[in-house]
Each structure stands twice: as C-alpha cells, then as structure tokens.
Motif scaffolding. Structure first.
Motif, PDB file in Angstrom:
ATOM      1  N   PRO A   2      -8.682   3.211  -3.043  1.00 59.95           N
ATOM      2  CA  PRO A   2      -7.885   2.742  -1.910  1.00 59.95           C
ATOM      3  C   PRO A   2      -8.386   1.673  -1.260  1.00 59.95           C
ATOM      4  CG  PRO A   2      -9.193   4.774  -1.486  1.00 59.95           C
ATOM      5  CD  PRO A   2      -9.601   4.585  -2.889  1.00 59.95           C
ATOM      6  N   HIS A   5      -6.574   6.275  -8.055  1.00 57.79           N
ATOM      7  CA  HIS A   5      -6.337   5.515  -6.949  1.00 57.79           C
ATOM      8  C   HIS A   5      -7.487   5.124  -6.287  1.00 57.79           C
ATOM      9  CE1 HIS A   5      -3.578   4.896  -3.365  1.00 57.79           C
ATOM     10  NE2 HIS A   5      -4.211   3.817  -3.340  1.00 57.79           N
ATOM     11  N   PRO A  59      -1.378  14.906  -5.265  1.00 57.99           N
ATOM     12  CA  PRO A  59      -2.486  13.848  -5.844  1.00 57.99           C
ATOM     13  C   PRO A  59      -3.256  14.384  -6.764  1.00 57.99           C
ATOM     14  CG  PRO A  59      -2.348  13.682  -3.430  1.00 57.99           C
ATOM     15  CD  PRO A  59      -1.428  14.945  -3.784  1.00 57.99           C
ATOM     16  N   SER A  87       0.618   7.626  -6.295  1.00 58.56           N
ATOM     17  CA  SER A  87      -0.484   8.758  -6.323  1.00 58.56           C
ATOM     18  C   SER A  87      -0.284   9.825  -5.659  1.00 58.56           C
ATOM     19  CB  SER A  87      -1.785   7.930  -5.819  1.00 58.56           C
ATOM     20  OG  SER A  87      -1.673   7.394  -4.531  1.00 58.56           O
ATOM     21  N   LEU A 141       0.102  10.621  -2.314  1.00 61.98           N
ATOM     22  CA  LEU A 141      -0.037  10.689  -1.029  1.00 61.98           C
ATOM     23  C   LEU A 141       1.021  10.633   0.027  1.00 61.98           C
ATOM     24  CD1 LEU A 141      -3.232   8.331  -1.125  1.00 61.98           C
ATOM     25  CD2 LEU A 141      -3.323  10.573  -0.985  1.00 61.98           C
ATOM     26  N   ASP A 190      -6.155  -0.805  -4.624  1.00 61.42           N
ATOM     27  CA  ASP A 190      -5.572  -1.506  -3.246  1.00 61.42           C
ATOM     28  C   ASP A 190      -6.496  -2.620  -2.591  1.00 61.42           C
ATOM     29  OD1 ASP A 190      -3.987  -1.809  -1.017  1.00 61.42           O
ATOM     30  OD2 ASP A 190      -3.855   0.031  -0.527  1.00 61.42           O
ATOM     31  N   SER A 215       0.732  -1.073   0.004  1.00 60.14           N
ATOM     32  CA  SER A 215       0.143   0.113  -0.010  1.00 60.14           C
ATOM     33  C   SER A 215       0.912   1.164  -0.148  1.00 60.14           C
ATOM     34  CB  SER A 215      -0.812   0.071   1.199  1.00 60.14           C
ATOM     35  OG  SER A 215      -2.153  -1.035   1.249  1.00 60.14           O
ATOM     36  N   THR A 216       2.155   1.073   0.667  1.00 55.11           N
ATOM     37  CA  THR A 216       3.127   2.189   0.791  1.00 55.11           C
ATOM     38  C   THR A 216       3.355   2.624  -0.765  1.00 55.11           C
ATOM     39  OG1 THR A 216       3.723   1.775   2.785  1.00 55.11           O
ATOM     40  CG2 THR A 216       5.084   3.372   1.629  1.00 55.11           C
ATOM     41  N   ARG A 231       0.603   4.466  -2.569  1.00 49.04           N
ATOM     42  CA  ARG A 231       0.349   5.767  -1.952  1.00 49.04           C
ATOM     43  C   ARG A 231       1.387   6.830  -2.435  1.00 49.04           C
ATOM     44  NH1 ARG A 231      -0.316   2.908   3.437  1.00 49.04           N
ATOM     45  NH2 ARG A 231      -2.564   2.813   3.700  1.00 49.04           N
TER      46      ARG A 231
END
Length: 242
Positions: A90, A88, A78, A56, A58, A167, A49-50, A53
């Motif tokens: 999430p 994205h 973003p 995108s 974040l 995700d 997930s990192t 992020r």
C-alpha cells in the motif's frame, strides 16, 4: 501464441467503485498480462489508489467485474485474493513500526504454515534486500523512508505472488532512493513477477513499465506503450504535469 492471445492474468471490466455515496471509479477497464509491468498514472484524485483497493478486495465494486485468470474475483475478501497470488503493497508503506524487520516479514507470510518455508522465503528477501538483513532485529519504525519501502515490498513478496501491486513506491523518497526502489521493481519483474504500479513520478514508472494507463476523475483516458507515452508531450503536460 502471441502476447495478445494469452489470457490476461488480471482484468478489470467497466469497474465502478467508491466510498459510501462517493463514486471514485466510473467504468475502469484495464488488464495485465503474465510477466508484464503495467503503470497507472494520473493526478491526485484520479482514482489510482481506489483502483488498486478494488483489485485487492479492500473495497467492493458496485458494478463491472474484476477477473483473475478469467475467474471473477470482484468482492472477494483480501485474504482470498492474496491466496490466489495477488499481493498489495500500500501507499505510505504501512510497516509495523514497533515490530522488528524480521517480524514484519513473518507477518507477510502469515498464510504459510511451514516454518521452514517461511525461513526459506526470508532468506530470499534478505538476499534481495541486503540492508534488511543487516537490520533484521531493528525496529521497523527506526528505518529510513527508503528502507521502510524496501521492507514493505519485501513483506508483500513473502507470499510469493504472481502479481505484485505497488501503490506509490517512491512517495516521499529522495531521487536517489526512488531510483533504487525502481531498480528493485525491475529486478522483481525480471524474476517473473507481474507488477501493477501506481506512481506519481511518471518517468520512473514508464522506464520500468511496458504499458501505462492514464486515469482522470475515475476514467481511463489513455492507454499506450511506455515509449509512445514518453514521446507524447501533450498527454504528459495535460494529465501528468510533465
């Protein structure tokens, strides 16, 4: 021109990123070609997930580069990255529960100024997701988990991205609903949208992806085409629990 000669749509080059003093990614490199579905696999805490992020916008990478069609986008906002064509979706869906299905879709098109264009895109969303059309005036928080996931994907597609980042799209869903979600993912890909998907269900992911990367503690430890990865029991057992 072969697939190998086509410049990547998205590429990460030795990306380092994290949260405060915690480094979660230790030099991650990967790429997505136009039209590809690529999966990122790994155990909880591997950095999946990192990675999304960082792509995108974040979180900001502390080293390395992220490029889009050859142009560096590392550290861009973003909103800027969304305008380029990356959307994205999430983890855990994050629909606005007190807003209707239609209002959630409208928010996915907040960068679009033309009302007729927003309506056109909603029409496409309702065609692709008939259950959302049936429930378009219903509060998003009253939908089932699978319907909320469909809404989250439809909302992301309202920007008509070239690359959709997903995700854990099957997180918390029944096996039957998870298969339905991945059928939607396959359909989206067949309509020309590139997809980068993080997913715990290895077999669902590898059945729609052409290639996959395996992450462990913030590092890429394997990259293979999906068919080869499915035939590698040692890799699946050691890093993916399957």
């Amino acid at each position: 021109m072969s697939t190998q000669e086509i410049p990547p749509l998205l590429a990460l080059h030795e990306v380092v990123a994290g949260y405060g003093n915690l480094t979660a990614l230790h030099g991650v490199s990967l790429h997505v070609q136009p039209g590809e579905v690529v999966a990122i696999l790994g155990a909880n805490g591997a950095g999946k997930s990192t990675t999304l992020r960082a792509i995108s916008g974040l979180i900001r990478p502390t080293a390395g580069q992220i490029t889009w069609k050859g142009q560096v986008i590392s550290g861009r906002s973003p909103e800027h990255i969304l305008k380029l064509g990356l959307a994205h979706c999430p983890e855990e869906r994050h629909v606005w529960p007190e807003m209707t299905v239609e209002d959630n879709l409208d928010l996915g098109a907040y960068l679009i100024k033309s009302k007729s264009e927003v309506e056109r895109r909603k029409g496409i969303a309702f065609h692709r997701f008939p259950r959302l059309k049936e429930r378009y005036r219903q509060l998003a928080g009253t939908l089932s988990g699978g319907e909320q996931q469909m809404l989250a994907i439809a909302r992301a597609l309202m920007s008509e991205p070239e690359l959709l980042i997903l995700d854990e799209p099957s997180l918390g869903l029944s096996p039957k609903m998870a298969l339905e979600v991945f059928q939607v993912v396959r359909d989206i890909s067949e309509h020309g949208v590139s997809i980068l998907v993080v997913e715990q269900n290895v077999h669902n992911a590898l059945n729609v992806a052409s290639r996959a990367y395996v992450l462990e503690t913030g590092r890429v430890i394997a990259e293979k085409d999906s068919a080869s990865m499915l035939k590698d029991p040692e890799l699946l057992s050691a890093y993916l629990g399957g």
